[in-house]
Design a protein around this motif. Structure first.
Motif, PDB file in Angstrom:
ATOM      1  N   ASN A  78      81.078  83.571  56.929  1.00  0.00           N
ATOM      2  CA  ASN A  78      80.149  84.227  56.065  1.00  0.00           C
ATOM      3  C   ASN A  78      78.683  83.258  56.250  1.00  0.00           C
ATOM      4  O   ASN A  78      77.877  83.997  56.067  1.00  0.00           O
ATOM      5  CB  ASN A  78      80.766  83.916  54.691  1.00  0.00           C
ATOM      6  CG  ASN A  78      80.133  84.920  53.771  1.00  0.00           C
ATOM      7  OD1 ASN A  78      79.852  86.069  53.989  1.00  0.00           O
ATOM      8  ND2 ASN A  78      79.592  84.547  52.484  1.00  0.00           N
ATOM      9  N   SER A  79      78.918  82.114  56.371  1.00  0.00           N
ATOM     10  CA  SER A  79      77.435  81.187  56.459  1.00  0.00           C
ATOM     11  C   SER A  79      76.808  81.692  58.011  1.00  0.00           C
ATOM     12  O   SER A  79      75.769  82.074  58.110  1.00  0.00           O
ATOM     13  CB  SER A  79      77.919  80.021  56.892  1.00  0.00           C
ATOM     14  OG  SER A  79      76.755  79.293  56.886  1.00  0.00           O
ATOM     15  N   TYR A  80      77.769  82.111  58.843  1.00  0.00           N
ATOM     16  CA  TYR A  80      77.252  82.393  60.428  1.00  0.00           C
ATOM     17  C   TYR A  80      76.491  83.952  60.214  1.00  0.00           C
ATOM     18  O   TYR A  80      75.371  84.016  60.757  1.00  0.00           O
ATOM     19  CB  TYR A  80      78.151  82.372  61.226  1.00  0.00           C
ATOM     20  CG  TYR A  80      77.561  82.782  62.738  1.00  0.00           C
ATOM     21  CD1 TYR A  80      76.895  81.902  63.629  1.00  0.00           C
ATOM     22  CD2 TYR A  80      77.839  84.107  63.095  1.00  0.00           C
ATOM     23  CE1 TYR A  80      76.522  82.237  64.630  1.00  0.00           C
ATOM     24  CE2 TYR A  80      77.335  84.575  64.259  1.00  0.00           C
ATOM     25  CZ  TYR A  80      76.731  83.568  65.316  1.00  0.00           C
ATOM     26  OH  TYR A  80      76.453  84.127  66.252  1.00  0.00           O
ATOM     27  N   THR A  81      77.314  84.813  59.707  1.00  0.00           N
ATOM     28  CA  THR A  81      76.711  86.120  59.393  1.00  0.00           C
ATOM     29  C   THR A  81      75.541  86.113  58.695  1.00  0.00           C
ATOM     30  O   THR A  81      74.597  87.097  58.873  1.00  0.00           O
ATOM     31  CB  THR A  81      77.672  87.096  58.927  1.00  0.00           C
ATOM     32  OG1 THR A  81      78.389  86.588  57.630  1.00  0.00           O
ATOM     33  CG2 THR A  81      78.893  87.541  59.806  1.00  0.00           C
ATOM     34  N   GLU A  82      75.236  85.414  57.363  1.00  0.00           N
ATOM     35  CA  GLU A  82      74.090  85.496  56.751  1.00  0.00           C
ATOM     36  C   GLU A  82      72.830  84.854  57.364  1.00  0.00           C
ATOM     37  O   GLU A  82      72.065  85.303  57.507  1.00  0.00           O
ATOM     38  CB  GLU A  82      74.446  84.745  55.469  1.00  0.00           C
ATOM     39  CG  GLU A  82      75.429  85.403  54.606  1.00  0.00           C
ATOM     40  CD  GLU A  82      75.663  84.490  53.037  1.00  0.00           C
ATOM     41  OE1 GLU A  82      75.334  83.395  53.193  1.00  0.00           O
ATOM     42  OE2 GLU A  82      76.166  85.093  52.249  1.00  0.00           O
ATOM     43  N   GLU A  97      80.027  93.272  63.310  1.00  0.00           N
ATOM     44  CA  GLU A  97      78.990  92.749  64.543  1.00  0.00           C
ATOM     45  C   GLU A  97      79.642  91.422  64.979  1.00  0.00           C
ATOM     46  O   GLU A  97      79.680  90.923  66.042  1.00  0.00           O
ATOM     47  CB  GLU A  97      77.610  92.376  64.256  1.00  0.00           C
ATOM     48  CG  GLU A  97      76.632  91.626  64.992  1.00  0.00           C
ATOM     49  CD  GLU A  97      76.473  92.806  66.325  1.00  0.00           C
ATOM     50  OE1 GLU A  97      76.218  92.188  67.528  1.00  0.00           O
ATOM     51  OE2 GLU A  97      76.855  93.886  66.298  1.00  0.00           O
ATOM     52  N   PHE A  98      79.858  90.461  63.885  1.00  0.00           N
ATOM     53  CA  PHE A  98      80.379  89.099  64.178  1.00  0.00           C
ATOM     54  C   PHE A  98      81.549  89.100  65.131  1.00  0.00           C
ATOM     55  O   PHE A  98      81.991  88.474  66.022  1.00  0.00           O
ATOM     56  CB  PHE A  98      80.701  88.312  62.878  1.00  0.00           C
ATOM     57  CG  PHE A  98      81.544  86.931  62.898  1.00  0.00           C
ATOM     58  CD1 PHE A  98      80.740  85.849  63.513  1.00  0.00           C
ATOM     59  CD2 PHE A  98      82.790  86.989  62.832  1.00  0.00           C
ATOM     60  CE1 PHE A  98      81.425  84.712  63.584  1.00  0.00           C
ATOM     61  CE2 PHE A  98      83.602  85.776  63.231  1.00  0.00           C
ATOM     62  CZ  PHE A  98      82.820  84.813  63.450  1.00  0.00           C
ATOM     63  N   ARG A 113      80.887  90.333  68.705  1.00  0.00           N
ATOM     64  CA  ARG A 113      80.463  89.009  69.180  1.00  0.00           C
ATOM     65  C   ARG A 113      81.409  88.265  69.688  1.00  0.00           C
ATOM     66  O   ARG A 113      81.243  87.631  71.165  1.00  0.00           O
ATOM     67  CB  ARG A 113      79.345  88.447  68.486  1.00  0.00           C
ATOM     68  CG  ARG A 113      77.895  89.195  68.403  1.00  0.00           C
ATOM     69  CD  ARG A 113      76.912  88.258  67.513  1.00  0.00           C
ATOM     70  NE  ARG A 113      75.779  88.956  67.399  1.00  0.00           N
ATOM     71  CZ  ARG A 113      74.414  88.357  66.942  1.00  0.00           C
ATOM     72  NH1 ARG A 113      74.590  87.165  66.567  1.00  0.00           N
ATOM     73  NH2 ARG A 113      73.673  89.312  66.484  1.00  0.00           N
ATOM     74  N   SER A 114      82.388  87.864  68.996  1.00  0.00           N
ATOM     75  CA  SER A 114      83.263  86.823  68.993  1.00  0.00           C
ATOM     76  C   SER A 114      84.281  87.403  70.288  1.00  0.00           C
ATOM     77  O   SER A 114      84.734  86.742  71.095  1.00  0.00           O
ATOM     78  CB  SER A 114      84.383  86.655  67.989  1.00  0.00           C
ATOM     79  OG  SER A 114      83.686  86.175  66.903  1.00  0.00           O
ATOM     80  N   ILE A 115      84.841  88.603  70.030  1.00  0.00           N
ATOM     81  CA  ILE A 115      85.491  89.265  71.074  1.00  0.00           C
ATOM     82  C   ILE A 115      84.706  89.410  72.465  1.00  0.00           C
ATOM     83  O   ILE A 115      85.405  88.931  73.565  1.00  0.00           O
ATOM     84  CB  ILE A 115      85.935  90.740  70.636  1.00  0.00           C
ATOM     85  CG1 ILE A 115      86.933  90.814  69.709  1.00  0.00           C
ATOM     86  CG2 ILE A 115      86.771  91.479  71.811  1.00  0.00           C
ATOM     87  CD1 ILE A 115      88.135  89.891  69.657  1.00  0.00           C
TER      88      ILE A 115
END
Length: 70
Positions: A47-51, A59-60, A63-65
């Motif tokens: 949540n912190s990263y996406t914000e 999208e997160f 990107r991870s995949i």
């Protein structure tokens, strides 16, 4: 004292049932739901990263995949 309104009552509210149905059918054909139970600390990190990046959870995940595929 009566409160003054700034909108026109003669304007009919737009009907959106057809539009909603079309969007729903499109989404059913092009998207699948993904749900996971994760630990609270991992959720907070995501949540912190996406914000911070101003991206969606989808999208997160993408990107991870993509990073794992490299």
């Amino acid at each position: 004292m009566q409160k003054e309104t700034n909108y026109d009552l003669s304007i009919e509210k737009r009907k959106t049932t057809t539009s909603t149905a079309v969007k729903r059918r499109y989404n059913e054909k092009h998207y699948k739901k993904f749900q996971a139970d994760i630990k609270i600390d991992l959720f907070e990190r995501i949540n912190s990263y996406t914000e911070k990046e101003k991206i969606s959870k989808s999208e997160f995940l993408e990107r991870s995949i993509n990073l794992l595929d490299k």
